[in-house]
Design a protein around this motif. Structure first.
Motif, mmCIF file in Angstrom:
data_model
loop_
_atom_site.group_PDB
_atom_site.id
_atom_site.type_symbol
_atom_site.label_atom_id
_atom_site.label_comp_id
_atom_site.label_asym_id
_atom_site.label_seq_id
_atom_site.Cartn_x
_atom_site.Cartn_y
_atom_site.Cartn_z
ATOM 1 N N ASN A 64 35.895 34.053 36.331
ATOM 2 C CA ASN A 64 37.165 34.769 36.220
ATOM 3 C C ASN A 64 38.027 34.571 37.461
ATOM 4 O OD1 ASN A 64 36.812 35.724 33.640
ATOM 5 N ND2 ASN A 64 35.997 37.697 34.282
ATOM 6 N N ARG A 67 39.185 30.607 36.887
ATOM 7 C CA ARG A 67 40.004 30.313 35.713
ATOM 8 C C ARG A 67 41.031 31.384 35.381
ATOM 9 N NH1 ARG A 67 35.390 28.710 31.389
ATOM 10 N NH2 ARG A 67 34.551 26.907 32.465
ATOM 11 N N TYR A 69 41.400 35.715 34.226
ATOM 12 C CA TYR A 69 40.643 36.691 33.439
ATOM 13 C C TYR A 69 40.433 36.210 32.008
ATOM 14 C CZ TYR A 69 39.318 40.920 31.030
ATOM 15 O OH TYR A 69 38.655 41.826 30.252
ATOM 16 N N GLU A 70 39.189 36.318 31.544
ATOM 17 C CA GLU A 70 38.837 36.071 30.153
ATOM 18 C C GLU A 70 38.033 37.268 29.676
ATOM 19 O OE1 GLU A 70 36.663 32.453 29.837
ATOM 20 O OE2 GLU A 70 38.234 31.266 30.772
#
Length: 98
Positions: A64, A67, A69-70
Motif C-alpha cells: 500500500n 502502490r 491504497y488498495e
C-alpha cells in the motif's frame, strides 16, 4: 459452448458454498472442547495461522505504501485464513498424533 456458460455460475456457487463451509468449520473447530492434546494441536495451528496472516498483512501494508491504497476484501482474508488454519491443523495433527 452454451453449456459452459450455464456451468460456470453453478461451479462458482459450489466454490462459494464450499469456502463458506470452510469458514464455518474454522469457528466450530476453535469452539469445540477437547482433551489437552487436541487443545495443544488447535493452539499450535492457531498460532501458525496468526503468524501467517500477520506476515501477509505486513506485506499488504508495504504494498500500500508503494502502490497506493488498495482495499482488502474481508471474505477473501477470512477464507485464506480458514484454509491456512486447516493446513496447519492437519500438519500438527499428524505431528502430534491424531
Amino acid at each position: 459452448m452454451p453449456a459452459l456458460t450455464h456451468l460456470a455460475p453453478i461451479l462458482f456457487l459450489l466454490l462459494l458454498l464450499g469456502l463458506t463451509a470452510l469458514d464455518i468449520a474454522l469457528v466450530v473447530s476453535l469452539i469445540r472442547p477437547g482433551d489437552e492434546r487436541r487443545q495443544l494441536i488447535v493452539w499450535k495451528a492457531s498460532a501458525s495461522t496468526l503468524g501467517g496472516i500477520a506476515g501477509y498483512l505486513v506485506l499488504r501494508v508495504a504494498l500500500n505504501f508503494v502502490r497506493g491504497y488498495e482495499a482488502l476484501n474481508p471474505y477473501t482474508l477470512l477464507t485464506v485464513m480458514a484454509a491456512m488454519y486447516f493446513v496447519f491443523l492437519l500438519y500438527h495433527r499428524s505431528r502430534h498424533g491424531g
